[in-house]
Design an enzyme around this catalytic site. Structure first.
Site, PDB file in Angstrom:
ATOM      1  N   ASP A   1       0.864  -1.003  -0.111  1.00  0.00           N
ATOM      2  CA  ASP A   1       0.047  -0.075   0.022  1.00  0.00           C
ATOM      3  C   ASP A   1       0.835   1.225  -0.040  1.00  0.00           C
ATOM      4  O   ASP A   1       2.073   1.487  -0.700  1.00  0.00           O
ATOM      5  CB  ASP A   1      -1.107   0.033   1.079  1.00  0.00           C
ATOM      6  CG  ASP A   1      -2.270   0.870   0.997  1.00  0.00           C
ATOM      7  OD1 ASP A   1      -2.073   1.762   0.304  1.00  0.00           O
ATOM      8  OD2 ASP A   1      -3.379   0.260   1.235  1.00  0.00           O
TER       9      ASP A   1
ATOM     10  N   HIS B   1       1.440   2.098  -3.167  1.00  0.00           N
ATOM     11  CA  HIS B   1       0.206   2.700  -3.793  1.00  0.00           C
ATOM     12  C   HIS B   1       0.883   4.457  -4.070  1.00  0.00           C
ATOM     13  O   HIS B   1       0.574   5.278  -4.761  1.00  0.00           O
ATOM     14  CB  HIS B   1      -0.870   2.746  -3.326  1.00  0.00           C
ATOM     15  CG  HIS B   1      -1.566   1.529  -3.305  1.00  0.00           C
ATOM     16  ND1 HIS B   1      -1.477   0.501  -4.228  1.00  0.00           N
ATOM     17  CD2 HIS B   1      -2.557   0.687  -2.419  1.00  0.00           C
ATOM     18  CE1 HIS B   1      -2.198  -0.615  -4.180  1.00  0.00           C
ATOM     19  NE2 HIS B   1      -2.708  -0.435  -3.081  1.00  0.00           N
TER      20      HIS B   1
END
Length: 524
Positions: free
Chosen positions: A257, A291
């Protein structure tokens, strides 16, 4: 005889110094622990209690393999992992009971104990050259099992416990889908209301959820660590939440993430505590998979301010710098500086500032629910193989305000898009695209484009595209390469576009005026 006495004296001094150097160090192998991979949680916790009773100390893990359940740290305790040591955490969910209070994605709740947990402590450290392995796959697989179910499935005992222990929890309607899962994984490290935290040198890998997550803490130093959580859900790297005086340096992060995320609580729950994250420095870090490289939000309801990001490399992240929020969050993000950053292989935007993170919201009166982005300044950035240079997106009742980009050189498929902004400046910005305009600006006021360019202008495509823009200065531009159209302007609200000190010798058409553009909107 004198020589013998001297030798004895030296031996005594050496022994004294050695004893003194090791005083306060507790070798876990001498306390009932083992380095053969057999569960030894009681021995580790007993060693921590022993050191704590003596005012503090260092729990030393020599080379070898260790297995443990969650560890509760106390004041003046250091966990030291020698080179060659691997501390693994149990895959048995029962080991993480009873539930404890923690902040999960910005909401306080009771759920599984973090792997490394501290509350109301000070002077806690995790140091060394060893590896700490969260063995998160079991947790990830349970999330996948719950999320992939096409219909109702029997609740586990953990889900029933969560419901029983979180009665009255407050959350916004959009978060219902997450609440319905009733399965909230533990953070790798979460300290609450602690002071003076040092995490240095070690490698964290395979976190069940967020990796380093101090909450309501002060004076945090995270330096020289590696975080490696490949192909895993929501395994952010470093997430300070409602913390003050945070220093992150010399770290290498590759996760499933966001690499580094700065937060301060979600919606009503975050505003209830009202504690911002402030005084944060991030420097000399490399980010690979993730991300986002450095992300602010979207849980920023307590506010985020006074942040510096410098001397970092993002290579392969989805986005570089990302600031995100939505109506209903509230909170102010302000006083942010980004400088001396290199980006490569960015899959989405190099820069993203988005107040429309929840697309399903509608305009509402300005209130404590209204998020604010302002006073954000970015300089000295190089980006190659980038999908999109950037997006700045405000909401109608609160444009993104007082933003500047200086000395920016980005090669991207698409350029910058600005929508609903106020007081945005670009200085010395070379944005070279292969698709569309370098600058596409809509519904915005009070802008400066100073010495902007593309290194490879696109045929029949304007470098700058304006729609419903007012009070703008475009100055000091000298397109060095043949450019078909420099500006395309349209929209009935477009007015006060001033061109000054430009040299357009290499431009075929300076302004392409749209049908809705009023006469006199552009002043040359």
């Amino acid at each position: 005889m004198k020589i013998k006495n001297i030798i004895l004296l030296l031996c005594f001094i050496t022994g004294f110094n050695t004893a003194f150097a090791n005083e306060g160090w507790i070798n876990i192998l001498n306390e009932g622990g083992n380095n053969k991979g057999i569960l030894c949680t009681p021995a580790i916790q007993k060693a921590i209690e022993k050191a704590s009773k003596n005012g503090g100390g260092t729990i030393f893990f020599p080379a070898g393999n260790y297995l443990t359940g969650p560890i509760t740290l106390k004041s003046n305790i250091t966990i030291y992992l020698d080179a060659g040591s691997v501390l693994k955490f149990s895959e048995n969910f029962d080991d993480y009971l009873p539930y404890v209070e923690m902040r999960y994605e910005g909401i306080m709740m009771k759920t599984f104990s973090p792997l490394l947990y501290a509350k109301d402590a000070e002077n806690i450290s995790i140091k060394g050259r060893g590896v700490i392995d969260g063995q998160g796959k079991a947790w990830w697989n349970e999330v996948y099992r719950i999320e992939s179910a096409k219909g109702p499935i029997p609740e586990t005992k953990y889900q029933k416990m969560w419901t029983e222990q979180n009665k009255g929890i407050v959350y916004s309607p959009y978060y219902q889908r997450t609440i319905d899962k009733k399965f909230f994984r533990p953070a790798f490290f979460q300290a609450q209301n602690c002071k003076n935290i040092l995490i240095e040198g070690v490698t964290f890998q395979n976190s069940p959820f967020w990796t380093i997550n101090p909450v309501f803490c002060e004076n945090i130093n995270i330096t020289g660590i590696t975080i490696f959580n490949p192909h895993s859900p929501n395994t952010d790297g470093i997430n300070p939440s409602s913390c003050k005086n945070v220093h992150i340096s010399n770290c290498h992060i590759s996760v499933g993430d966001d690499c580094i995320t700065i937060k301060s609580g979600r919606d009503e729950d975050g505003r209830k505590y009202g504690i911002p994250t402030e005084n944060v420095t991030i420097t000399n870090c490399t980010m690979l998979s993730g991300h986002g490289g450095v992300v602010i939000g979207s849980e920023m309801s307590g506010g985020i301010k006074k942040i510096t990001i410098s001397n970092c490399v993002f290579d392969g992240t989805d986005r570089g710098i990302r600031i995100k929020s939505a109506r209903g969050r509230g909170g102010v993000v302000e006083d942010i500086r980004v400088d001396n950053v290199v980006m490569k292989n960015i899959k989405e935007e190099a820069f993203m500032m988005n107040l429309f993170y929840d697309k399903n919201t509608v305009e509402e009166p300005v209130s404590e629910r209204t998020p604010i982005f302002r006073n954000i300044h970015i300089s000295n950035v190089t980006g190659t193989n980038v999908n999109k240079a950037g997006t700045v997106l405000g909401i109608s009742e609160m444009p993104v305000q007082n933003i500047s980009f200086s000395n920016i050189n980005i090669q991207a498929t698409e350029g910058f898009t600005l929508n609903t902004t106020d007081n945005v400046e670009f200085h010395d910005a070379k944005i070279t695209t292969t698709l569309g305009s370098s600058f596409k600006i809509e519904n915005s006021n009070n802008l400066i484009l100073d010495n902007v360019a593309s290194m490879k202008p696109i045929a029949n495509t304007a470098l700058i595209k304006l729609t419903d823009v007012s009070n703008m200065m475009i100055s000091n531009n000298f397109p060095m390469f043949a450019t078909d159209v420099f500006i395309e302007a349209n929209g009935a609200k477009t007015k006060g576009i001033f061109l000054k000190n430009n040299v357009f010798n290499n431009v075929k058409k300076v302004i392409n005026k749209g049908a809705a553009l009023n006469a006199g909107a552009v002043v040359e």
